[in-house]
Each structure stands twice: as structure tokens, then as C-alpha cells.
Design a protein around this motif. Structure first.
Motif, mmCIF file in Angstrom:
data_model
loop_
_atom_site.group_PDB
_atom_site.id
_atom_site.type_symbol
_atom_site.label_atom_id
_atom_site.label_comp_id
_atom_site.label_asym_id
_atom_site.label_seq_id
_atom_site.Cartn_x
_atom_site.Cartn_y
_atom_site.Cartn_z
ATOM 1 N N SER A 241 -13.180 63.417 -70.409
ATOM 2 C CA SER A 241 -12.493 64.706 -70.357
ATOM 3 C C SER A 241 -11.318 64.719 -69.411
ATOM 4 N N THR A 242 -11.382 63.938 -68.313
ATOM 5 C CA THR A 242 -10.277 63.910 -67.361
ATOM 6 C C THR A 242 -9.189 62.985 -67.877
ATOM 7 N N PRO A 243 -7.933 63.450 -67.974
ATOM 8 C CA PRO A 243 -6.858 62.600 -68.495
ATOM 9 C C PRO A 243 -6.682 61.358 -67.638
ATOM 10 N N VAL A 244 -6.340 60.269 -68.301
ATOM 11 C CA VAL A 244 -6.110 59.002 -67.610
ATOM 12 C C VAL A 244 -4.626 58.691 -67.620
ATOM 13 N N ILE A 245 -4.096 58.283 -66.482
ATOM 14 C CA ILE A 245 -2.693 57.898 -66.419
ATOM 15 C C ILE A 245 -2.534 56.570 -67.128
ATOM 16 N N GLU A 246 -1.750 56.554 -68.189
ATOM 17 C CA GLU A 246 -1.626 55.353 -69.002
ATOM 18 C C GLU A 246 -0.554 54.448 -68.413
ATOM 19 N N GLN A 247 -0.980 53.602 -67.484
ATOM 20 C CA GLN A 247 -0.103 52.635 -66.858
ATOM 21 C C GLN A 247 -0.685 51.251 -67.067
ATOM 22 N N PRO A 248 0.162 50.274 -67.396
ATOM 23 C CA PRO A 248 -0.359 48.912 -67.511
ATOM 24 C C PRO A 248 -0.962 48.468 -66.193
ATOM 25 N N PRO A 249 -2.093 47.777 -66.204
ATOM 26 C CA PRO A 249 -2.713 47.332 -64.955
ATOM 27 C C PRO A 249 -1.845 46.308 -64.241
ATOM 28 N N ALA A 250 -1.969 46.281 -62.909
ATOM 29 C CA ALA A 250 -1.205 45.320 -62.117
ATOM 30 C C ALA A 250 -1.707 43.908 -62.396
ATOM 31 N N ILE A 251 -0.781 42.989 -62.563
ATOM 32 C CA ILE A 251 -1.128 41.596 -62.868
ATOM 33 C C ILE A 251 -0.394 40.709 -61.867
ATOM 34 N N THR A 252 -1.101 39.758 -61.294
ATOM 35 C CA THR A 252 -0.505 38.898 -60.275
ATOM 36 C C THR A 252 0.387 37.842 -60.921
ATOM 37 N N ASP A 253 1.245 37.228 -60.092
ATOM 38 C CA ASP A 253 2.103 36.150 -60.588
ATOM 39 C C ASP A 253 1.265 35.010 -61.142
ATOM 40 N N ALA A 254 0.135 34.726 -60.480
ATOM 41 C CA ALA A 254 -0.740 33.642 -60.950
ATOM 42 C C ALA A 254 -1.301 33.960 -62.330
ATOM 43 N N ASP A 255 -1.638 35.242 -62.556
ATOM 44 C CA ASP A 255 -2.122 35.647 -63.876
ATOM 45 C C ASP A 255 -1.062 35.390 -64.943
ATOM 46 N N TRP A 256 0.183 35.827 -64.656
ATOM 47 C CA TRP A 256 1.267 35.648 -65.632
ATOM 48 C C TRP A 256 1.474 34.171 -65.957
ATOM 49 N N MET A 257 1.458 33.326 -64.937
ATOM 50 C CA MET A 257 1.662 31.895 -65.178
ATOM 51 C C MET A 257 0.532 31.318 -66.017
ATOM 52 N N ARG A 258 -0.701 31.775 -65.748
ATOM 53 C CA ARG A 258 -1.836 31.276 -66.530
ATOM 54 C C ARG A 258 -1.731 31.717 -67.985
ATOM 55 N N TYR A 259 -1.345 32.968 -68.200
ATOM 56 C CA TYR A 259 -1.191 33.459 -69.568
ATOM 57 C C TYR A 259 -0.094 32.699 -70.313
ATOM 58 N N SER A 260 1.016 32.424 -69.605
ATOM 59 C CA SER A 260 2.169 31.815 -70.265
ATOM 60 C C SER A 260 1.889 30.414 -70.764
ATOM 61 N N ARG A 261 0.860 29.766 -70.193
ATOM 62 C CA ARG A 261 0.544 28.405 -70.632
ATOM 63 C C ARG A 261 -0.178 28.359 -71.965
ATOM 64 N N SER A 262 -0.769 29.489 -72.396
ATOM 65 C CA SER A 262 -1.547 29.448 -73.638
ATOM 66 C C SER A 262 -1.223 30.584 -74.609
ATOM 67 N N MET A 263 -0.322 31.512 -74.226
ATOM 68 C CA MET A 263 -0.013 32.652 -75.083
ATOM 69 C C MET A 263 1.485 32.768 -75.313
ATOM 70 N N THR A 264 1.841 33.324 -76.468
ATOM 71 C CA THR A 264 3.215 33.691 -76.732
ATOM 72 C C THR A 264 3.510 35.034 -76.052
ATOM 73 N N ILE A 265 4.778 35.438 -76.017
ATOM 74 C CA ILE A 265 5.141 36.717 -75.397
ATOM 75 C C ILE A 265 4.461 37.887 -76.111
ATOM 76 N N ASN B 63 10.423 40.365 -68.464
ATOM 77 C CA ASN B 63 10.933 40.625 -67.114
ATOM 78 C C ASN B 63 10.034 40.005 -66.048
ATOM 79 N N ALA B 64 8.705 40.115 -66.257
ATOM 80 C CA ALA B 64 7.769 39.544 -65.287
ATOM 81 C C ALA B 64 7.921 38.026 -65.216
ATOM 82 N N LEU B 65 8.025 37.379 -66.370
ATOM 83 C CA LEU B 65 8.180 35.917 -66.391
ATOM 84 C C LEU B 65 9.516 35.512 -65.778
ATOM 85 N N HIS B 66 10.538 36.318 -66.034
ATOM 86 C CA HIS B 66 11.850 36.034 -65.456
ATOM 87 C C HIS B 66 11.788 36.089 -63.932
ATOM 88 N N ASP B 67 11.096 37.105 -63.399
ATOM 89 C CA ASP B 67 10.980 37.245 -61.950
ATOM 90 C C ASP B 67 10.235 36.076 -61.324
#
Length: 284
Positions: free
Chosen positions: A126-150, A166-170
Motif C-alpha cells: 500500500s505504501t508507494p515505493v520510490i522507483e529508483q534503480p538500486p546502487a551498484i558498485t564499480d566491481a558489480d559493473w565490471m563483473r556484469y560486463s564480462r558476461s552480459m551485453t548492455i 554511462n556507468a561503464l564509461h565512468d
């Protein structure tokens, strides 16, 4: 379908979001950064485990599969003796984390809980949820990039493709573009594809397909290589490039973990999509 309802919680609003009922059990939700989370104890209750340590063991055995957006430890206020309260370190799981725990669970109710988490929990609170993407660390992004497409990273994390870029660029420090030159199907890659699907056609696909979806093929590449003679399949480095170009069946996802319909536990597979009318691989 499981019965469910919501009720506003009158306690500490910075911790408790609402209560829900799943399969006759009342579950206390927690809010963190505008997202819905659940404690190990409530997940254990929902999955019909008598001991909350069952969930802790599932997490410990598969910790590498969980990201910081799926689970974390927070201090929650709990009622102590008499009228006193105390803070206790408690592991909580986001909706994605709850779903992954249920993927590894072996209770009869786990399948229903997975559906409930994805299809009901995030829409019926019943309580509205703020729809924001969860925070992801740089290590997470690097791990994802090794096995996933954009696009795969965008779907998995809840971010837009431009946010992923943008995250991968940073992190990497080099420009990334949404449109990259299409990979070229060379004769060498085509031969590797022909070898692979030609060998699959000689096997019983029902014994290799870890997906329970009619239109999907979820194949463990190491399992295929265990069945074949060395001359029957190409080098894996070449095959992995070729499989991303597969059109029939169409490549969908690389090196992803699913709950196997064959062995009843998680398995890392490559996923391909076939038409609903395609009943065999011999024609590919």
C-alpha cells in the motif's frame, strides 16, 4: 494463486513498510532507499523452513551470485525483554534477492513464492515505493560486463541502456556508444556454429535443455563438451564468439545462472530462443 493482503504498519516507519500475508504467514517488510526488502527470518517463514538458518545457509553457499543490490546487513530495532528495544545486525534481501533465494530453495512452496515476489509483492504494497534503480558498485559493473551485453545489464539491473553505458564509461574511462558495429559472421565462425548445432542434433535435446519453457533452450556448454569427442566440436574460445551470432535458434543470453528444470538446482547456461513451432534441433 496464493491469498495476500496488505496492512499499514504503525511502528517505526523508517524500518517497517507494511505487512503482507503469504500462504497464511504474516511477513514484515522493510524499506531501504525507497526499495522493499525482507529479512532472512520472514523469507524462511514464507518458504516453509522451520529454521531461519536454512536461508542463511542458502545465501552462504551461493554468496557469489548475490550483488550489493540484492542483500545487505542493517541494524533493525527488535523488541527485547520487558518494554526495552535493541538494535540487531540483520541480513535483509531485496525483491531480486528474495527471488534468487527462492530459486535455490527446495521446498514445495518455493515456486509459488517466486511468482508472488515478482508478480504481486512489488505491486500490492500500500505504501508507494520510490522507483529508483538500486546502487551498484564499480566491481558489480565490471563483473556484469564480462558476461552480459548492455541490454542484458540494463534488464538485470533495472537501469536504462544509457545509464549502463554511462556507468561503464565512468569506470573504464573510454567512450561507449549505444550502437556498435554488428559482428561479422566469418566462415570460421559459421563452421563453428554448424559443428555445434550439428552435434546437438545428434543428441536427445530433452536431456540437455535446462529450461522448462517451451520456446527456450538453456544449454550448459561444458556438459555438451563432456558428451563429444574432441574432433566433433570447435575450440571453446571460437564457439563462444560464434554462439552470440546464432540466429536459429536465436542467441538470447550468455553464461547466466538459472534454476535447472533437469537437475533441480542452479546451473550456468547459455540461453537461446526457438519458435514455439520448433520441436527439434535437427533443422537448425
Amino acid at each position: 494463486m496464493q491469498q495476500y493482503n496488505t496492512a499499514s504498519n504503525q511502528g517505526n516507519s523508517s524500518q517497517a513498510l507494511a505487512t503482507l500475508s503469504f500462504n497464511g504467514n504474516t511477513l514484515q517488510l522493510v524499506t531501504k532507499n525507497g526499495q522493499i526488502w525482507m529479512t532472512s527470518a520472514d523469507i524462511a517463514k514464507a518458504l516453509d523452513y522451520a529454521d531461519v538458518r536454512s536461508v542463511t545457509k542458502i545465501y552462504s553457499r551461493n554468496a557469489e551470485e548475490f550483488t550489493s543490490a540484492m542483500t545487505t546487513v542493517v541494524k533493525l530495532t527488535t523488541k527485547g525483554f520487558g518494554n526495552g528495544n535493541s538494535e540487531k545486525d540483520t541480513r535483509i534481501f531485496s525483491l531480486r534477492g528474495c527471488h534468487l533465494i527462492a530459486m535455490f530453495a527446495r521446498t514445495k512452496i518455493a515456486k509459488d513464492f517466486r511468482k508472488w515476489v515478482l508478480d504481486i509483492l512489488d505491486r500490492e504494497v500500500s505504501t508507494p515505493v520510490i522507483e529508483q534503480p538500486p546502487a551498484i558498485t564499480d566491481a558489480d559493473w565490471m563483473r556484469y560486463s564480462r558476461s552480459m551485453t548492455i541490454p542484458e545489464m540494463a534488464q538485470f539491473t533495472g537501469h536504462s541502456e544509457q545509464q549502463v553505458i554511462n556507468a561503464l564509461h565512468d569506470i573504464i574511462g573510454s567512450p561507449a556508444r549505444t550502437t556498435n558495429p554488428a559482428p561479422v559472421m566469418t566462415p570460421e565462425l559459421q563452421h563453428a556454429l554448424d559443428q555445434f548445432w550439428g552435434f546437438i542434433a545428434t543428441q536427445n535435446i530433452a536431456n540437455l535443455n535446462h529450461s522448462d519453457k517451451q520456446h527456450e533452450l538453456a544449454i550448459s556448454i561444458p556438459e555438451v563438451y563432456e558428451l563429444a569427442e574432441s574432433w566433433q566440436l570447435p575450440e571453446t574460445s571460437l564457439l563462444y564468439k560464434a554462439l552470440r551470432l546464432s540466429d536459429t535458434p536465436r542467441f538470447y543470453r550468455a553464461n547466466t545462472v538459472i534454476a535447472s528444470a533437469l537437475i533441480g538446482r542452479s546451473r550456468r547456461v547459455w540461453v537461446f530462443v526457438r519458435s514455439l513451432s520448433q520441436t527439434a534441433i535437427a533443422k537448425v
